[in-house]
Design an enzyme around this catalytic site. Structure first.
Site, PDB file in Angstrom:
ATOM      1  N   ARG A   1      -6.692   4.580 -11.617  1.00  0.00           N
ATOM      2  CA  ARG A   1      -7.447   3.678 -12.370  1.00  0.00           C
ATOM      3  C   ARG A   1      -6.697   2.098 -11.512  1.00  0.00           C
ATOM      4  O   ARG A   1      -7.648   1.514 -11.550  1.00  0.00           O
ATOM      5  CB  ARG A   1      -7.112   3.500 -13.550  1.00  0.00           C
ATOM      6  CG  ARG A   1      -7.569   4.709 -14.529  1.00  0.00           C
ATOM      7  CD  ARG A   1      -9.024   4.761 -14.755  1.00  0.00           C
ATOM      8  NE  ARG A   1      -9.415   3.118 -15.231  1.00  0.00           N
ATOM      9  CZ  ARG A   1      -9.447   3.144 -16.606  1.00  0.00           C
ATOM     10  NH1 ARG A   1      -9.219   4.057 -17.419  1.00  0.00           N
ATOM     11  NH2 ARG A   1      -9.614   1.793 -16.927  1.00  0.00           N
ATOM     12  N   CYS A  33     -10.327  11.832 -18.832  1.00  0.00           N
ATOM     13  CA  CYS A  33     -10.195  10.629 -18.707  1.00  0.00           C
ATOM     14  C   CYS A  33      -9.046  10.178 -19.623  1.00  0.00           C
ATOM     15  O   CYS A  33      -8.444   9.024 -19.243  1.00  0.00           O
ATOM     16  CB  CYS A  33     -11.306   9.769 -19.018  1.00  0.00           C
ATOM     17  SG  CYS A  33     -11.786   9.986 -20.870  1.00  0.00           S
ATOM     18  N   ASP A  88     -14.007  14.388 -22.634  1.00  0.00           N
ATOM     19  CA  ASP A  88     -13.372  13.196 -22.989  1.00  0.00           C
ATOM     20  C   ASP A  88     -13.127  13.650 -24.806  1.00  0.00           C
ATOM     21  O   ASP A  88     -13.703  14.713 -24.985  1.00  0.00           O
ATOM     22  CB  ASP A  88     -14.333  12.091 -22.780  1.00  0.00           C
ATOM     23  CG  ASP A  88     -14.071  10.871 -23.371  1.00  0.00           C
ATOM     24  OD1 ASP A  88     -12.836  10.701 -23.911  1.00  0.00           O
ATOM     25  OD2 ASP A  88     -15.168   9.899 -23.644  1.00  0.00           O
ATOM     26  N   GLN A 145     -13.404   3.932 -15.319  1.00  0.00           N
ATOM     27  CA  GLN A 145     -12.873   5.119 -15.464  1.00  0.00           C
ATOM     28  C   GLN A 145     -13.727   6.137 -14.438  1.00  0.00           C
ATOM     29  O   GLN A 145     -13.239   6.796 -13.700  1.00  0.00           O
ATOM     30  CB  GLN A 145     -13.216   5.868 -16.824  1.00  0.00           C
ATOM     31  CG  GLN A 145     -12.791   7.090 -16.927  1.00  0.00           C
ATOM     32  CD  GLN A 145     -11.444   7.382 -17.060  1.00  0.00           C
ATOM     33  OE1 GLN A 145     -10.438   6.360 -17.757  1.00  0.00           O
ATOM     34  NE2 GLN A 145     -10.619   8.111 -16.064  1.00  0.00           N
ATOM     35  N   HIS A 150     -18.269   3.186 -19.423  1.00  0.00           N
ATOM     36  CA  HIS A 150     -16.731   3.031 -18.857  1.00  0.00           C
ATOM     37  C   HIS A 150     -16.840   2.981 -17.474  1.00  0.00           C
ATOM     38  O   HIS A 150     -16.058   4.084 -16.998  1.00  0.00           O
ATOM     39  CB  HIS A 150     -15.860   4.140 -19.633  1.00  0.00           C
ATOM     40  CG  HIS A 150     -14.562   3.837 -19.481  1.00  0.00           C
ATOM     41  ND1 HIS A 150     -13.804   2.845 -18.987  1.00  0.00           N
ATOM     42  CD2 HIS A 150     -13.164   4.566 -19.805  1.00  0.00           C
ATOM     43  CE1 HIS A 150     -12.458   2.612 -19.058  1.00  0.00           C
ATOM     44  NE2 HIS A 150     -12.155   3.724 -19.730  1.00  0.00           N
ATOM     45  N   ARG A 191     -12.891  -5.215 -23.027  1.00  0.00           N
ATOM     46  CA  ARG A 191     -13.027  -4.011 -23.595  1.00  0.00           C
ATOM     47  C   ARG A 191     -13.517  -4.292 -25.037  1.00  0.00           C
ATOM     48  O   ARG A 191     -12.957  -4.938 -26.043  1.00  0.00           O
ATOM     49  CB  ARG A 191     -11.755  -3.121 -23.798  1.00  0.00           C
ATOM     50  CG  ARG A 191     -11.726  -2.007 -24.882  1.00  0.00           C
ATOM     51  CD  ARG A 191     -10.589  -1.004 -24.569  1.00  0.00           C
ATOM     52  NE  ARG A 191     -10.718  -0.139 -23.420  1.00  0.00           N
ATOM     53  CZ  ARG A 191     -10.256   1.131 -23.147  1.00  0.00           C
ATOM     54  NH1 ARG A 191      -9.421   1.373 -24.170  1.00  0.00           N
ATOM     55  NH2 ARG A 191     -10.346   1.632 -21.970  1.00  0.00           N
TER      56      ARG A 191
END
Ligand code: CP
Ligand code: NVA
Length: 305
Positions: A284, A256, A217, A131, A128, A101
């Protein structure tokens, strides 16, 4: 599949296969017949905060028989300026895989090229992918299919999550409408690669009308904190709330997470749709285990020495 660097780099068949395996992972949790990461050590190298991604990967690697090794980028020499390609060449000799990340997408790609071990993008400024794979699975398990899907993304249309949605629409062939202020719309070159599947508007109601999914988001992504005041002003009106739900009363509301109530979503709407939102978060784990299983079945990538 050797890596998961982006949704862009996946084929539609890859996505279909990941979603198929996600379903199996979910239904066989606690009862897996094989442990594809047995004897392996996978590093999680994180330069940004995380709750869901960190926990789901640490748990997922363990559940597949492997050992996760969490490394905050600030605690290793990377945080003091050691080049990513040197870090990668050291880690590639010791690890079986890396989950990263960070900020620049190029850092994840460089790590992959120089380490020679499977590399997973756990969020960059550009994408991402983990996700969106979990989100696609959540939609599929709720609706039964992605066929005929129309998704409305409300908010920061140029953030990592929105960009991964654009690639997902292009690869899976569903309709994505992004409602965002002009300055936070995705660049034209990206839209040009989406096979006409993505449209952009400043009108939230228009985007929401007839949508099966209303998605949002945060307005201030990690790394954008110095723009907070400007962003909060720009995004006024780009909220998922009960008034917007009138345009699509049966829509799934998805987020998310983390969520900032009163900003991109109001509290009442968030709580009314919390079952979907927290199932997204749970998925996830299952989707990433499917990805790890597919990668484990692949081969070691070529090393740049
Ligand atoms: N959605 C998501 O990636 O959450 P975290 O930042 O908590 O990992
Ligand atoms: N766009 C958000 C996603 C958080 C999971 C960010 O980058 O902070």
């Amino acid at each position: 599949m050797n890596n998961l660097l982006s949704i862009e780099s996946l084929s539609s068949n890859d996505i279909i296969e990941i979603l198929r395996r996600t379903k199996v992972m979910k239904s066989t949790r606690g009862n897996h017949s094989d442990l594809p990461l047995k004897g392996q050590c996978w590093a999680l190298i994180f330069s940004k905060s995380s709750t869901r991604t960190r926990v789901s990967f640490e748990v997922g690697v363990r559940e597949l028989g492997g050992d996760p090794l969490f490394l905050a980028a600030a605690d290793i020499q990377l945080g003091r300026g050691e080049p990513i390609k040197d870090t990668a060449r050291v880690m590639g000799r010791m690890l079986d895989g890396a989950i990263i990340r960070t900020f620049a997408q190029s850092d994840v790609e460089e790590f992959s090229a120089f380490s020679g071990v499977p590399t997973i993008n756990a969020l960059t400024d550009e994408e991402h992918p983990c996700q969106i794979l979990a989100d696609l699975f959540t939609i599929q398990e709720t609706r039964g299919t992605l066929d005929g899907l129309r998704v409305a993304f409300i908010g920061d249309g140029d953030c990592n999550v929105a960009r991964s949605w654009i690639w997902a629409a292009a690869r899976c062939g569903f309709e994505l409408v992004i409602a965002a202020p002009t300055k936070f719309q995705p660049p034209q070159h990206l839209l040009d690669q989406a096979d006409g599947r993505v449209t952009v508007t400043t009108d939230c109601a228009k985007a929401a009308r007839g949508a099966h999914v209303l998605y949002t988001d945060v307005w201030v992504s990690m790394g954008k904190e110095d723009e907070e005041a400007y962003r909060l002003a720009q995004f006024q009106g780009y909220q998922i709330n009960s008034s917007l739900l009138h345009e699509a009363p049966k829509a799934l509301v998805m987020h998310c997470l983390p969520a900032y109530r009163g900003k991109e979503i109001d509290d009442q709407t968030f709580e009314a749709h919390s079952e979907t939102i927290f199932r997204q978060a749970e998925n996830r784990l299952h989707a990433q285990k499917a990805v790890l299983q597919m990668i484990a079945a692949g081969r070691k990538t070529d090393v740049i020495s």
